[in-house]
Motif scaffolding. Structure first.
Motif, short mmCIF file in Angstrom:
data_model
loop_
_atom_site.label_atom_id
_atom_site.label_comp_id
_atom_site.label_asym_id
_atom_site.label_seq_id
_atom_site.Cartn_x
_atom_site.Cartn_y
_atom_site.Cartn_z
N SER A 44 0.83 -1.22 0.00
CA SER A 44 0.00 0.00 0.00
C SER A 44 0.85 1.26 0.00
N GLY A 45 0.19 2.38 -0.23
CA GLY A 45 0.80 3.70 -0.12
C GLY A 45 2.06 3.90 -0.95
N ILE A 46 3.05 4.49 -0.31
CA ILE A 46 4.29 4.85 -0.99
C ILE A 46 5.03 3.60 -1.46
N ARG A 66 2.69 -8.30 5.58
CA ARG A 66 2.24 -9.18 6.67
C ARG A 66 0.88 -9.82 6.37
N ASP A 67 0.12 -9.24 5.45
CA ASP A 67 -1.23 -9.74 5.19
C ASP A 67 -1.27 -10.29 3.76
N SER A 68 -1.39 -11.63 3.63
CA SER A 68 -1.24 -12.19 2.28
C SER A 68 -2.42 -11.86 1.36
N ASP A 69 -3.63 -11.66 1.92
CA ASP A 69 -4.75 -11.28 1.05
C ASP A 69 -4.50 -9.92 0.38
N LYS A 70 -4.05 -8.96 1.23
CA LYS A 70 -3.75 -7.63 0.70
C LYS A 70 -2.60 -7.73 -0.30
N ALA A 71 -1.62 -8.59 0.01
CA ALA A 71 -0.44 -8.71 -0.85
C ALA A 71 -0.81 -9.25 -2.22
N GLU A 91 5.85 -13.28 2.73
CA GLU A 91 5.26 -12.88 4.01
C GLU A 91 6.32 -12.38 5.00
N LEU A 92 6.04 -11.23 5.60
CA LEU A 92 6.96 -10.64 6.57
C LEU A 92 6.17 -9.80 7.56
N ASP A 93 6.34 -10.10 8.85
CA ASP A 93 5.75 -9.24 9.88
C ASP A 93 6.89 -8.60 10.67
N GLY A 139 9.63 -0.67 17.29
CA GLY A 139 9.83 -2.08 16.91
C GLY A 139 9.68 -2.32 15.42
N VAL A 140 8.62 -1.78 14.83
CA VAL A 140 8.37 -2.01 13.40
C VAL A 140 9.24 -1.07 12.54
N ASN A 141 9.15 0.23 12.84
CA ASN A 141 9.80 1.22 11.97
C ASN A 141 11.32 1.10 12.02
N VAL A 220 14.86 8.95 3.32
CA VAL A 220 13.94 9.77 2.51
C VAL A 220 12.74 10.24 3.33
N HIS A 221 12.50 11.55 3.27
CA HIS A 221 11.20 12.06 3.73
C HIS A 221 10.34 12.22 2.47
N PRO A 222 9.25 11.45 2.36
CA PRO A 222 8.49 11.45 1.10
C PRO A 222 7.54 12.65 0.94
N GLY A 228 -2.52 5.18 3.28
CA GLY A 228 -3.52 4.50 4.08
C GLY A 228 -3.27 4.53 5.58
N TRP A 229 -2.33 5.39 6.05
CA TRP A 229 -1.95 5.33 7.46
C TRP A 229 -3.07 5.66 8.42
N THR A 230 -4.12 6.38 7.96
CA THR A 230 -5.20 6.76 8.89
C THR A 230 -6.07 5.56 9.29
N1 LIG Z 1 2.11 9.20 4.56
C1 LIG Z 1 2.88 10.18 4.97
O1 LIG Z 1 2.45 11.34 4.99
C2 LIG Z 1 4.29 9.90 5.39
C3 LIG Z 1 5.10 11.00 5.74
C4 LIG Z 1 6.40 10.76 6.11
C5 LIG Z 1 6.89 9.46 6.15
N2 LIG Z 1 6.09 8.41 5.83
C6 LIG Z 1 6.64 7.07 5.91
O2 LIG Z 1 6.45 6.41 4.68
C7 LIG Z 1 6.39 5.00 4.90
C8 LIG Z 1 5.24 4.40 4.12
O3 LIG Z 1 4.05 4.85 4.70
P1 LIG Z 1 2.71 5.11 3.87
O4 LIG Z 1 2.42 6.53 3.98
O5 LIG Z 1 2.82 4.50 2.52
O6 LIG Z 1 1.67 4.33 4.79
P2 LIG Z 1 0.72 3.08 4.55
O7 LIG Z 1 -0.05 3.23 3.28
O8 LIG Z 1 -0.03 2.92 5.83
O9 LIG Z 1 1.74 1.86 4.37
C9 LIG Z 1 2.39 1.29 5.45
C10 LIG Z 1 2.77 -0.10 5.07
O10 LIG Z 1 3.50 -0.68 6.16
C11 LIG Z 1 2.99 -1.99 6.37
N3 LIG Z 1 3.21 -2.47 7.74
C12 LIG Z 1 2.78 -1.92 8.89
N4 LIG Z 1 3.13 -2.70 9.93
C13 LIG Z 1 3.81 -3.77 9.40
C14 LIG Z 1 4.40 -4.92 9.95
N5 LIG Z 1 4.37 -5.16 11.26
N6 LIG Z 1 5.01 -5.79 9.13
C15 LIG Z 1 5.04 -5.59 7.79
N7 LIG Z 1 4.48 -4.51 7.21
C16 LIG Z 1 3.86 -3.62 8.01
C17 LIG Z 1 1.50 -1.86 6.08
O11 LIG Z 1 0.93 -3.14 5.90
P3 LIG Z 1 -0.65 -3.37 6.16
O12 LIG Z 1 -1.33 -2.88 4.92
O13 LIG Z 1 -0.76 -4.85 6.36
O14 LIG Z 1 -1.03 -2.57 7.37
C18 LIG Z 1 1.56 -1.00 4.82
O15 LIG Z 1 1.82 -1.81 3.70
C19 LIG Z 1 6.31 4.79 6.40
O16 LIG Z 1 7.58 4.40 6.88
C20 LIG Z 1 5.96 6.17 6.92
O17 LIG Z 1 6.47 6.39 8.22
C21 LIG Z 1 4.79 8.60 5.44
#
Ligand SMILES: NC(=O)c1ccc[n+]([C@@H]2O[C@H](COP(=O)([O-])OP(=O)(O)OC[C@H]3O[C@@H](n4cnc5c(N)ncnc54)[C@H](OP(=O)(O)O)[C@@H]3O)[C@@H](O)[C@H]2O)c1
Length: 308
Positions: A44-46, A66-71, A91-93, A139-141, A220-222, A228-230
């Motif tokens: 998802s997302g970036i 981590r979620d194979s359906d979404k993947a 698959e990776l959590d 832990g995750v980030n 990188v700051h994107p 989908g973070w919300t």
């Molecule tokens: N969006 C912004 O404005 C913004 C700004 C600055 C930096 N960033 C950074 O950009 C990166 C990408 O974020 P995004 O904006 O693209 O957000 P996003 O759409 O929420 O994507 C986050 C991804 O991380 C995965 N994830 C979360 N927990 C995980 C775990 N335990 N194991 C494996 N995968 C996991 C999610 O998987 P699921 O779909 O299964 O949850 C999803 O695929 C992040 O590092 C974020 O901190 C984002």
């Protein structure tokens, strides 16, 4: 007349917002045939937009999710948009160190190459704990990616020149690390800031450790991105953010530009260990450039994931 003024005001507002959201696009089309890119959070997302861009350039793309359906759905979408069939998921959590280790064993067994590693997966400001008892953000980030990168480092060196791109955020500047309490989990926003600061130190120290070994590292700051973070928050917050994101945040495809730039461009390669915003090197606050802190965090992380 009143109607005309309203239209003019709405148009001006629209163009001011558009101007505020203007960003550089990375348009160079270097081919990546024969190269393999691994992208965490590529469903998802970036991460997903980065996967499309790299697959379009001919790379073999593996999204680690981590979620194979979404993947499965994401792989289908990435294939469709990139016109490439060389896309798969594994698959990776990252919230579970056992899962990270198992993933690396499987990856190293099945994949002969690793040229580009994109550490994109991330958890926003949430107060939760990983399976190993670390705060979810840290832990995750940080720790999950730290272990993953270390376990794959040998393969990255074998495939040199190779690159590691780690997603951070400009709000790193609002916090400093407290080595007495790396597992801080009190105020959600601050836990996120600290994990994103850790991403920067990690990226710098990785560049230092691999200097001269053909592996380069970029943080990188994107930008602020409509991703989908919300989904981790309440319905009300999501509604509010939908409006704010529409007004001020950029689409995911735009957010992925600097990630792809760091993964591919010759220009970025000149700035090993650098911090990038909007497809160019950017400066960091002095405390975030402290090599001593970066080294200390690396050593502490080794102990936390039991790598040392
Ligand atoms: N969006 C912004 O404005 C913004 C700004 C600055 C930096 N960033 C950074 O950009 C990166 C990408 O974020 P995004 O904006 O693209 O957000 P996003 O759409 O929420 O994507 C986050 C991804 O991380 C995965 N994830 C979360 N927990 C995980 C775990 N335990 N194991 C494996 N995968 C996991 C999610 O998987 P699921 O779909 O299964 O949850 C999803 O695929 C992040 O590092 C974020 O901190 C984002």
């Amino acid at each position: 007349m009143y109607f005309l003024y309203t239209i003019l005001a709405a148009l001006s507002f629209y163009y001011v917002l558009k101007w505020m959201k203007r960003r550089r696009y990375f348009t160079e089309l270097q081919r990546l045939d024969g190269k393999t890119a691994l992208i965490t959070g590529g469903n998802s997302g970036i991460g997903k937009e980065t996967a499309i861009a790299l697959a379009r350039r001919g790379a073999r793309v593996i999204i680690a999710c981590r979620d194979s359906d979404k993947a499965v759905k994401a792989v289908r979408d990435i294939k469709l948009k990139s016109h490439s069939l060389n896309v798969l998921h594994m698959e990776l959590d990252l919230a579970n160190l056992r899962s990270v280790k198992d993933f690396c064993t499987r990856f190293l067994h099945s994949e002969k190459r690793l040229d580009i590693l994109i550490n994109s997966a991330g958890m926003p400001s949430v107060l939760d704990w990983t399976d190993n008892g670390f705060s979810m953000c840290f832990g995750v980030n940080h720790l999950g990616h730290f272990l993953l990168t270390n376990l794959l480092l040998h393969r990255l060196k074998e495939c040199a020149p190779s690159r590691v791109v780690t997603l951070t955020c400009s709000i790193y500047k609002y916090q400093k690390l407290n080595f007495q309490d790396l597992n801080y989990n009190l105020l959600p926003f601050f836990t996120y800031c600290r994990s994103k600061l850790a991403n920067i130190y990690f990226s710098q120290e990785l560049a230092r450790i691999t200097e001269g070994k053909g592996v380069t590292s970029y943080a990188v700051h994107p930008g602020f991105v409509q991703s989908g973070w919300t989904c981790h928050y309440s319905f009300l917050f999501r509604m509010l953010m939908t409006v704010i994101m529409w007004m001020f945040f950029v689409p995911c495809e735009v957010g992925a530009q600097t990630v792809v730039y760091c993964a591919v461009s010759d220009e970025a390669a000149k700035h090993n260990g650098g911090y990038f915003v909007d497809c160019r090197p950017a400066s960091l606050r002095p405390f975030a450039r402290d090599a001593g802190v970066a080294k200390k965090l690396w050593e502490a992380s080794e102990r936390m994931v039991k790598l040392a």
